[in-house]
Design an enzyme around this catalytic site. Structure first.
Site, PDB file in Angstrom:
ATOM      1  N   SER A 142       0.855  -1.187   0.000  1.00 34.80           N
ATOM      2  CA  SER A 142       0.000   0.000   0.000  1.00 34.80           C
ATOM      3  C   SER A 142       0.890   1.236   0.000  1.00 34.80           C
ATOM      4  CB  SER A 142      -0.873   0.021   1.251  1.00 34.80           C
ATOM      5  OG  SER A 142      -1.437   1.315   1.421  1.00 34.80           O
ATOM      6  N   TYR A 165      -0.966  -0.596  10.350  1.00 36.33           N
ATOM      7  CA  TYR A 165      -1.086  -1.112   8.970  1.00 36.33           C
ATOM      8  C   TYR A 165       0.084  -0.621   8.123  1.00 36.33           C
ATOM      9  CZ  TYR A 165      -3.070  -1.784   4.293  1.00 36.33           C
ATOM     10  OH  TYR A 165      -3.273  -2.139   2.979  1.00 36.33           O
TER      11      TYR A 165
HETATM   12  N1  LIG Z   1      -8.821  -2.055  -0.162  1.00 41.79           N
HETATM   13  C1  LIG Z   1      -7.865  -1.135  -0.300  1.00 41.79           C
HETATM   14  O1  LIG Z   1      -8.135   0.074  -0.446  1.00 41.79           O
HETATM   15  C2  LIG Z   1      -6.419  -1.549  -0.276  1.00 41.79           C
HETATM   16  C3  LIG Z   1      -5.456  -0.569  -0.585  1.00 41.79           C
HETATM   17  C4  LIG Z   1      -4.111  -0.930  -0.586  1.00 41.79           C
HETATM   18  C5  LIG Z   1      -3.756  -2.235  -0.306  1.00 41.79           C
HETATM   19  N2  LIG Z   1      -4.717  -3.168  -0.005  1.00 41.79           N
HETATM   20  C6  LIG Z   1      -4.269  -4.537   0.276  1.00 41.79           C
HETATM   21  O2  LIG Z   1      -4.882  -5.403  -0.653  1.00 41.79           O
HETATM   22  C7  LIG Z   1      -5.009  -6.713  -0.076  1.00 41.79           C
HETATM   23  C8  LIG Z   1      -6.460  -7.182  -0.213  1.00 41.79           C
HETATM   24  O3  LIG Z   1      -7.265  -6.266   0.489  1.00 41.79           O
HETATM   25  P1  LIG Z   1      -8.852  -6.190   0.334  1.00 41.79           P
HETATM   26  O4  LIG Z   1      -9.196  -4.759   0.355  1.00 41.79           O
HETATM   27  O5  LIG Z   1      -9.309  -7.053  -0.766  1.00 41.79           O
HETATM   28  O6  LIG Z   1      -9.281  -6.835   1.748  1.00 41.79           O
HETATM   29  P2  LIG Z   1     -10.481  -7.791   2.188  1.00 41.79           P
HETATM   30  O7  LIG Z   1     -11.666  -7.618   1.312  1.00 41.79           O
HETATM   31  O8  LIG Z   1     -10.602  -7.573   3.653  1.00 41.79           O
HETATM   32  O9  LIG Z   1      -9.900  -9.249   1.895  1.00 41.79           O
HETATM   33  C9  LIG Z   1      -8.809  -9.736   2.619  1.00 41.79           C
HETATM   34  C10 LIG Z   1      -8.590 -11.181   2.222  1.00 41.79           C
HETATM   35  O10 LIG Z   1      -7.464 -11.667   2.986  1.00 41.79           O
HETATM   36  C11 LIG Z   1      -7.867 -12.879   3.602  1.00 41.79           C
HETATM   37  N3  LIG Z   1      -7.099 -13.153   4.810  1.00 41.79           N
HETATM   38  C12 LIG Z   1      -7.053 -12.449   5.960  1.00 41.79           C
HETATM   39  N4  LIG Z   1      -6.256 -13.064   6.839  1.00 41.79           N
HETATM   40  C13 LIG Z   1      -5.779 -14.172   6.225  1.00 41.79           C
HETATM   41  C14 LIG Z   1      -4.919 -15.235   6.601  1.00 41.79           C
HETATM   42  N5  LIG Z   1      -4.374 -15.296   7.817  1.00 41.79           N
HETATM   43  N6  LIG Z   1      -4.654 -16.223   5.708  1.00 41.79           N
HETATM   44  C15 LIG Z   1      -5.204 -16.185   4.482  1.00 41.79           C
HETATM   45  N7  LIG Z   1      -6.052 -15.231   4.060  1.00 41.79           N
HETATM   46  C16 LIG Z   1      -6.324 -14.235   4.931  1.00 41.79           C
HETATM   47  C17 LIG Z   1      -9.341 -12.710   3.882  1.00 41.79           C
HETATM   48  O11 LIG Z   1      -9.939 -13.968   4.141  1.00 41.79           O
HETATM   49  P3  LIG Z   1     -11.334 -14.104   5.003  1.00 41.79           P
HETATM   50  O12 LIG Z   1     -12.437 -13.760   4.044  1.00 41.79           O
HETATM   51  O13 LIG Z   1     -11.310 -15.515   5.437  1.00 41.79           O
HETATM   52  O14 LIG Z   1     -11.230 -13.120   6.136  1.00 41.79           O
HETATM   53  C18 LIG Z   1      -9.778 -12.088   2.561  1.00 41.79           C
HETATM   54  O15 LIG Z   1      -9.895 -13.079   1.573  1.00 41.79           O
HETATM   55  C19 LIG Z   1      -4.547  -6.581   1.360  1.00 41.79           C
HETATM   56  O16 LIG Z   1      -3.199  -6.985   1.466  1.00 41.79           O
HETATM   57  C20 LIG Z   1      -4.670  -5.090   1.623  1.00 41.79           C
HETATM   58  O17 LIG Z   1      -3.813  -4.649   2.652  1.00 41.79           O
HETATM   59  C21 LIG Z   1      -6.029  -2.856   0.012  1.00 41.79           C
END
Ligand SMILES: NC(=O)c1ccc[n+]([C@@H]2O[C@H](COP(=O)([O-])OP(=O)(O)OC[C@H]3O[C@@H](n4cnc5c(N)ncnc54)[C@H](OP(=O)(O)O)[C@@H]3O)[C@@H](O)[C@H]2O)c1
Length: 242
Positions: A142, A165
């Site tokens: 990020s 984070y």
């Molecule tokens: N959304 C944004 O604006 C944004 C911006 C920059 C970076 N990111 C990064 O992008 C990535 C995806 O984010 P997202 O927004 O799609 O988040 P999200 O919708 O909360 O999805 C997170 C995913 O990670 C899984 N997860 C969490 N803990 C885990 C573990 N211990 N082992 C395996 N899987 C695990 C969750 O599984 P469950 O469904 O089982 O909980 C879910 O599938 C993350 O690394 C986040 O930091 C997001």
């Protein structure tokens, strides 16, 4: 398995950006995507519409904080496919707004998933990636972690304060540089990407980008050609400062 097939593994692929990365990768000809999901049932539910489209996707159980889960998946990939071509370390959490956890607990739990989990999965999959002719690792980071961006008073996200984070993703960035160096002689390309502010559960769906838009940069780097860079941090718009 077809020998020319690219085998890709995406962690945290049952929803959000991870699911969009998995679907987008599978839409590329010849790519078979393993959807790493903590709850296999959720992975099966997420995979069903993609499989109905004719895409090559297989849900697999993966909790990156669980050594047994990670090693069982490495054994399964070894047995079924004999190698891995692309690893997308997407699984991640952010707990800075958690209502009851102390800041220490937020930091520890976030490091456990975002940093130790990424390290654990990378270590387990590196021997399988080393058997590929084009090993690629993409770490989903990020720009909130970027020291360079944070030092700029005109930065668009300067008002967003997510200290635990941001620290965890800075550590992911550091691992990216270390692995890019350690694995360069084996032909690996290891890069960190920022998907941008995206409407997922992690942001209470407040992000301005869709998961499909967010996935584009990760997909590009997961399928990077041999001339592509290694050891960089990028968003769709630009190369980012660490
Ligand atoms: N959304 C944004 O604006 C944004 C911006 C920059 C970076 N990111 C990064 O992008 C990535 C995806 O984010 P997202 O927004 O799609 O988040 P999200 O919708 O909360 O999805 C997170 C995913 O990670 C899984 N997860 C969490 N803990 C885990 C573990 N211990 N082992 C395996 N899987 C695990 C969750 O599984 P469950 O469904 O089982 O909980 C879910 O599938 C993350 O690394 C986040 O930091 C997001």
């Amino acid at each position: 398995m077809e020998t020319s097939e690219i085998i890709a593994l995406v962690s945290g692929a049952n929803r959000g950006i991870g699911l969009a990365i998995a679907a987008g990768l599978a839409r590329h000809k010849g790519v078979h995507v393993l959807l790493g999901c903590r709850q296999l049932d959720r992975g099966k539910a997420a995979s069903a519409p993609l499989q109905a489209e004719g895409l090559r996707v297989t849900p697999v159980q993966l909790d990156t904080t669980d050594e047994a889960s990670v090693s069982a998946l490495a054994a399964l990939i070894e047995q079924e496919y004999g190698r891995l071509d692309s690893l997308v370390n997407n699984a991640g959490i952010g707990l800075d707004y958690h209502p009851t956890l102390s800041v220490i607990e937020r930091m520890q739990q976030t490091l456990d998933v975002n940093v130790v989990g990424t390290l654990r999965l990378t270590e387990a999959m590196a021997p399988l990636l080393a058997k590929s002719t084009r090993p690629r690792i993409v770490n989903v980071s990020s720009e909130l972690s970027s020291f360079g961006m944070r030092a700029d008073p005109n930065w668009a996200y300067s008002e967003i304060k997510l200290p635990t984070y941001a620290a965890s993703k800075a550590a992911v960035n550091s691992l990216t540089v270390s692995y890019a160096d350690q694995l360069k002689d084996k032909g690996f390309k290891v890069n960190a990407v920022c998907p941008g502010y995206t409407a997922t559960e992690a942001t209470n769906f407040s992000g301005t980008r869709t998961p499909e838009q967010a996935a584009v940069i990760a997909i590009h780097f997961a399928l990077l050609d041999d001339e592509g860079p290694s050891g960089i941090f990028v968003s769709e718009a630009q190369q980012l400062p660490w």
